[in-house]
Design a protein around this motif. Structure first.
Motif, short mmCIF file in Angstrom:
data_model
loop_
_atom_site.label_atom_id
_atom_site.label_comp_id
_atom_site.label_asym_id
_atom_site.label_seq_id
_atom_site.Cartn_x
_atom_site.Cartn_y
_atom_site.Cartn_z
N ALA A 90 2.33 2.13 -0.72
CA ALA A 90 1.05 2.74 -0.35
C ALA A 90 0.15 2.89 -1.56
O ALA A 90 -1.06 2.62 -1.50
CB ALA A 90 1.31 4.10 0.29
N HIS A 91 0.72 3.30 -2.69
CA HIS A 91 -0.07 3.44 -3.91
C HIS A 91 -0.66 2.10 -4.34
O HIS A 91 -1.84 2.00 -4.69
CB HIS A 91 0.80 4.02 -5.02
N ARG A 92 0.14 1.07 -4.27
CA ARG A 92 -0.32 -0.26 -4.66
C ARG A 92 -1.43 -0.75 -3.74
O ARG A 92 -2.46 -1.27 -4.20
CB ARG A 92 0.86 -1.23 -4.64
N VAL B 161 3.06 8.68 12.35
CA VAL B 161 2.17 8.15 11.32
C VAL B 161 2.67 8.59 9.95
O VAL B 161 2.91 9.78 9.72
CB VAL B 161 0.73 8.65 11.52
N PRO B 162 2.86 7.66 9.01
CA PRO B 162 3.30 8.05 7.66
C PRO B 162 2.14 8.61 6.84
O PRO B 162 0.97 8.30 7.10
CB PRO B 162 3.79 6.73 7.06
N PHE B 163 2.47 9.45 5.87
CA PHE B 163 1.48 10.05 4.96
C PHE B 163 0.41 10.80 5.74
O PHE B 163 -0.78 10.75 5.43
CB PHE B 163 0.83 8.99 4.06
N LEU C 206 -3.61 13.76 0.01
CA LEU C 206 -4.21 14.23 -1.23
C LEU C 206 -3.42 13.72 -2.43
O LEU C 206 -4.00 13.30 -3.44
CB LEU C 206 -4.27 15.75 -1.24
N ALA C 207 -2.09 13.72 -2.33
CA ALA C 207 -1.25 13.24 -3.44
C ALA C 207 -1.48 11.75 -3.69
O ALA C 207 -1.56 11.31 -4.85
CB ALA C 207 0.22 13.50 -3.12
#
Length: 260
Positions: free
Chosen positions: A119-121, A151-153, A160-161
């Motif tokens: 997800a970050h990428r 749903v993830p995240f 926010l993270a």
């Protein structure tokens, strides 16, 4: 002072979407839409409406390689659609949603470490796309208890993270206080924290229960509005809520709640 917007998908539902946008504009609000592929963009562009947000992808997810590739590809299409409407913000979720708001690829349990890294990428690449095009992608928190199980995240803390970890101007948080009230509560402190980090791209509101306009449920939105004024928030607050009865009345209730 912040700007007020209204989601055209959820009010004046007996009218075509471009007429809804016109009515929202005439009432003094910005307009927002969801899946742009379902609408006549030329008709929307001919209205005097100022569009503040729209869905920023067609398909895809943040959690796996194939889903990320599709998310990025359809995000590029969404950028072109946003240009047609001069829309500055493109909204994202942890994964694609179907017509009922359910995840196309649900996640059971907590996202794994590999999902967080993926997800970050993907969000970093989306932020780069946004910065190149002059638009901002916003990652919306959702609730999994009522509307969007799987749903993830979804939690505000998770979105926010992720936005903080990417830390690029092309990605901000769409802080949805309806979803946050169901999932976490403590709304004023949540707003203060996200604003203090400089990560709010937009705030969306509806009341709980029922997801109707402010004043129909348990949330003290005038207190939230006062907190936003105290913080100096100058972005958009958008009503993403069903009209409990008359749409014009719903818009006036929203305006009243956010006029401290």
């Amino acid at each position: 002072m912040f700007t007020l917007g209204v989601c055209a998908e959820m009010v004046f539902r007996d009218l075509p979407i471009h007429e809804r946008a016109r009515r929202i504009h005439d009432a003094g609000f910005q307009a927002e839409i969801w899946d742009w592929t379902r609408h006549d963009l030329d008709a929307l562009a001919r209205t005097p409406a100022e569009f503040s947000s729209m869905t920023g992808y067609i398909r895809g997810s943040l959690t796996d390689e194939d889903g990320a590739a599709e998310l990025l590809r359809t995000a590029e299409e969404s950028i072109r659609a946003a240009e047609q409407l001069s829309c500055p913000r493109l909204n994202l979720h942890g994964t694609g949603l179907d017509g009922e708001g359910l995840p196309v690829v649900p996640v059971t349990g907590e996202p794994t470490g590999e999902m967080w890294i993926a997800a970050h990428r993907t969000l970093t690449r989306l932020a780069e796309l946004g910065e190149s095009a002059g638009v901002t992608f916003t990652l919306e928190n959702l609730n999994t208890a009522v509307d969007h199980p799987g749903v993830p995240f979804a939690r505000a803390a998770d979105t926010l993270a992720l936005v903080a970890a990417v830390n690029r101007p092309g990605l901000r948080m769409n802080l949805d206080l309806y979803h946050a009230q169901i999932g976490e509560g403590n709304l004023v402190e949540l707003v203060r924290r996200a604003h203090g980090l400089g990560l709010i791209g937009e705030i969306q509101v509806a009341d709980v229960p029922g997801r109707c306009e402010p004043g129909t449920g348990e949330i003290n939105y005038p207190a939230v509005a006062s907190a936003l004024v105290d913080l100096g928030y100058e972005g958009t607050v958008a009503m993403e809520a069903w009209a409990s009865s008359d749409s014009d009345l719903a818009l006036e209730r929203f305006r009243s709640a956010f006029t401290p």
